[in-house]
Design a protein around this motif. Structure first.
Motif, mmCIF file in Angstrom:
data_model
loop_
_atom_site.group_PDB
_atom_site.id
_atom_site.type_symbol
_atom_site.label_atom_id
_atom_site.label_comp_id
_atom_site.label_asym_id
_atom_site.label_seq_id
_atom_site.Cartn_x
_atom_site.Cartn_y
_atom_site.Cartn_z
ATOM 1 N N ALA A 71 0.807 -1.223 0.000
ATOM 2 C CA ALA A 71 0.000 0.000 0.000
ATOM 3 C C ALA A 71 0.837 1.269 0.000
ATOM 4 C CB ALA A 71 -0.938 0.002 1.209
ATOM 5 N N ARG A 72 2.070 1.168 0.498
ATOM 6 C CA ARG A 72 2.939 2.338 0.533
ATOM 7 C C ARG A 72 4.285 2.006 -0.091
ATOM 8 N NH1 ARG A 72 2.414 4.207 6.745
ATOM 9 N NH2 ARG A 72 2.489 1.932 6.989
ATOM 10 N N ILE A 73 4.832 2.987 -0.779
ATOM 11 C CA ILE A 73 6.112 2.860 -1.467
ATOM 12 C C ILE A 73 7.131 3.728 -0.733
ATOM 13 C CG2 ILE A 73 7.301 3.119 -3.675
ATOM 14 C CD1 ILE A 73 4.339 3.408 -4.858
ATOM 15 N N PHE A 74 8.295 3.161 -0.456
ATOM 16 C CA PHE A 74 9.358 3.894 0.234
ATOM 17 C C PHE A 74 10.550 4.030 -0.707
ATOM 18 C CE2 PHE A 74 7.003 1.273 3.284
ATOM 19 C CZ PHE A 74 6.435 2.270 4.066
ATOM 20 N N VAL A 75 11.009 5.252 -0.898
ATOM 21 C CA VAL A 75 12.127 5.519 -1.805
ATOM 22 C C VAL A 75 13.240 6.220 -1.026
ATOM 23 C CG1 VAL A 75 12.865 6.652 -3.927
ATOM 24 C CG2 VAL A 75 10.538 5.733 -3.761
ATOM 25 N N ALA A 76 14.421 5.606 -1.009
ATOM 26 C CA ALA A 76 15.567 6.187 -0.304
ATOM 27 C C ALA A 76 16.236 7.233 -1.185
ATOM 28 C CB ALA A 76 16.555 5.087 0.057
ATOM 29 N N ASP A 77 16.339 8.445 -0.675
ATOM 30 C CA ASP A 77 16.950 9.559 -1.407
ATOM 31 C C ASP A 77 18.393 9.725 -0.940
ATOM 32 O OD1 ASP A 77 17.670 11.990 -2.551
ATOM 33 O OD2 ASP A 77 15.682 12.881 -2.282
ATOM 34 N N TRP A 78 19.307 9.221 -1.739
ATOM 35 C CA TRP A 78 20.728 9.188 -1.394
ATOM 36 C C TRP A 78 21.289 10.570 -1.082
ATOM 37 C CZ3 TRP A 78 24.406 5.134 -1.386
ATOM 38 C CH2 TRP A 78 25.751 5.526 -1.444
ATOM 39 N N TYR A 79 20.914 11.561 -1.827
ATOM 40 C CA TYR A 79 21.502 12.897 -1.665
ATOM 41 C C TYR A 79 20.805 13.753 -0.615
ATOM 42 C CZ TYR A 79 24.235 11.985 -5.878
ATOM 43 O OH TYR A 79 25.105 11.450 -6.792
#
Length: 331
Positions: free
Chosen positions: A119-127
Motif C-alpha cells: 500500500a505504501r512505497i518507500f524511496v531512499a533519497d541518497w543525496y
C-alpha cells in the motif's frame, strides 16, 4: 560516489537486438517472473524463471537501480537515479508490461521498498538523506522521513511495524515506525552499510557493510548488533532461504558469493559466481538463489542445496536488481 552508488553514465550500454525481438513476441509466461533493472540499457528485463530466459524488455527511466515487486506481482516499481524518479510498471491481463507513470522522487532515488500489503512505497533519497513515502493507489507523496546519511537499501518487517534503512555514510540502520512515519532509533553497524534484509527466522536483520567487508546480524527486538560475519570484498546484498537455513552474500569486488549456515553462522562455501554480483534473492521454490551480475550481463542461478552455479540467463546491460525483484511469497 563509490562503485556501490549510482554508477551514472559509462560506456557499457550494450543492448542486443535480440532483447527487442523478445519484447515484440507474445510468449506464454509462467510464474514466477523476475524483474531485473538494467542500468546500462535504461530497461527492465522480465525473466521467466521456469523457462530460464528473458520474455520481455521494458524501457523505463534513466539508469535504473532499485526494484520492488508488489504482492501478487501485478505492479513493479524501479528507481531511476539519474532521472530523479521511479517508474511504475503494471502487468496486464495479457501478461504484458506497461509503464503507467514516472514519479519524481527527490534528488537521488536509489533503494525502493514496500510495506507488506504493497500500500505504501518507500524511496531512499541518497543525496537528501530522506525516505520519501508514496501512497501506492494514488501515486502521491504523503511524507518525507529524515534518516541517516546516504540511505540505500531498505526492508520492512512482515508485520508492517517498522522499516529498516541502511545509511551508508552514517554507518547505521535507521528504524522507521510505519505508524507514525518517523525515525525512532538508529543502530550502529559496520562501515558503509548498503543492502539490508529482514529474515523472519529469529527474527534478524542482515546488513551488508561494503567497506568493512562484513555482514552485521541485528536483533530487531533489542536493536543491537549480535555478531559480524566476515565476507569478501565489497558485500552488496544478502539473501536468505525461506527456512533461514542458509545465508547468501554477494561480494562485488571478489566476483563471488559467500554462503553461511543460518543457525551456526559457519561459512559453508565461497562460490565463484560471476563478474560483479549485486542483487540477490531466493526464489519462491526455496531451491534457487538468483544473482544479478553487473559485469557479465546475466542473472546467475545458484542451487541452494549443492551451492553450485547451475545456470546463467542473459539479460539487458549492467543488471543491478537492488531489492525485491521477485514477487514476495506468502509466509
Amino acid at each position: 560516489m563509490s562503485q556501490s552508488g549510482f554508477r551514472p553514465g559509462g560506456n557499457r550500454v550494450r543492448f542486443c537486438a535480440a532483447f527487442f525481438l523478445l519484447a515484440l513476441a507474445s510468449p506464454v509466461r509462467a510464474e514466477p517472473l523476475a524483474y531485473i533493472t538494467a542500468q546500462g540499457a535504461d530497461a527492465l528485463s522480465v525473466v521467466d524463471l521456469a523457462q530460464g530466459r528473458v520474455v520481455e524488455t521494458v524501457k523505463i527511466g534513466q539508469k535504473p537501480a532499485g526494484v520492488a515487486v508488489a504482492p501478487g506481482g501485478r505492479r513493479i516499481y524501479a528507481t531511476n537515479p539519474e532521472g530523479k524518479s521511479f517508474s511504475v510498471i503494471e502487468r496486464g491481463a495479457d501478461g504484458r508490461h506497461k509503464v503507467i507513470a514516472e514519479i519524481a522522487a527527490g534528488a537521488g532515488p536509489l533503494g525502493i521498498a514496500l510495506d507488506p500489503a504493497g500500500a505504501r512505497i518507500f524511496v531512499a533519497d541518497w543525496y537528501a538523506d530522506r525516505v520519501h513515502v508514496f501512497d501506492a493507489a494514488r501515486l502521491q507523496e504523503i511524507a518525507a522521513i529524515a534518516v541517516g546519511q546516504s540511505p540505500a537499501g531498505m526492508a520492512a518487517d512482515p508485520g508492517g511495524r517498522f522499516l529498516y534503512v541502511a545509511n551508508r555514510e552514517s554507518d547505521s540502520i535507521s528504524v522507521v515506525d510505519l505508524a507514525t512515519l518517523k525515525s525512532v532509533a538508529e543502530i550502529a553497524v559496520g562501515k558503509a552499510p548498503f543492502g539490508v534484509t529482514y529474515d523472519p527466522n529469529g527474527p534478524r536483520l542482515l546488513v551488508a557493510n561494503v567497506q568493512s567487508g562484513d555482514v552485521s546480524v541485528i536483533d530487531p527486538a533489542t536493536r543491537r548488533e549480535t555478531r559480524r560475519l566476515k565476507v569478501r570484498s565489497f558485500p552488496y546484498a544478502v539473501a536468505v532461504t525461506r527456512d533461514g537455513a542458509r545465508i547468501f552474500v554477494t561480494n562485488q569486488h571478489d566476483d563471488s558469493v559467500s554462503v553461511f549456515d543460518g543457525k551456526s553462522y559457519a561459512e559453508l562455501k565461497v562460490i565463484a559466481a560471476c563478474g560483479y554480483p549485486e542483487g540477490a534473492l531466493v526464489a519462491p521454490d526455496g531451491r534457487s538463489v538468483y544473482i544479478a551480475c553487473w559485469m557479465d550481463d546475466v542473472l546467475a542461478r545458484i542451487d541452494a542445496i549443492s551451492l553450485d552455479v547451475v545456470g546463467k540467463i542473459a539479460v539487458a546491460a549492467s543488471p543491478r536488481a537492488f531489492g525485491q525483484f521477485i514477487a514476495p511469497d506468502a509466509r
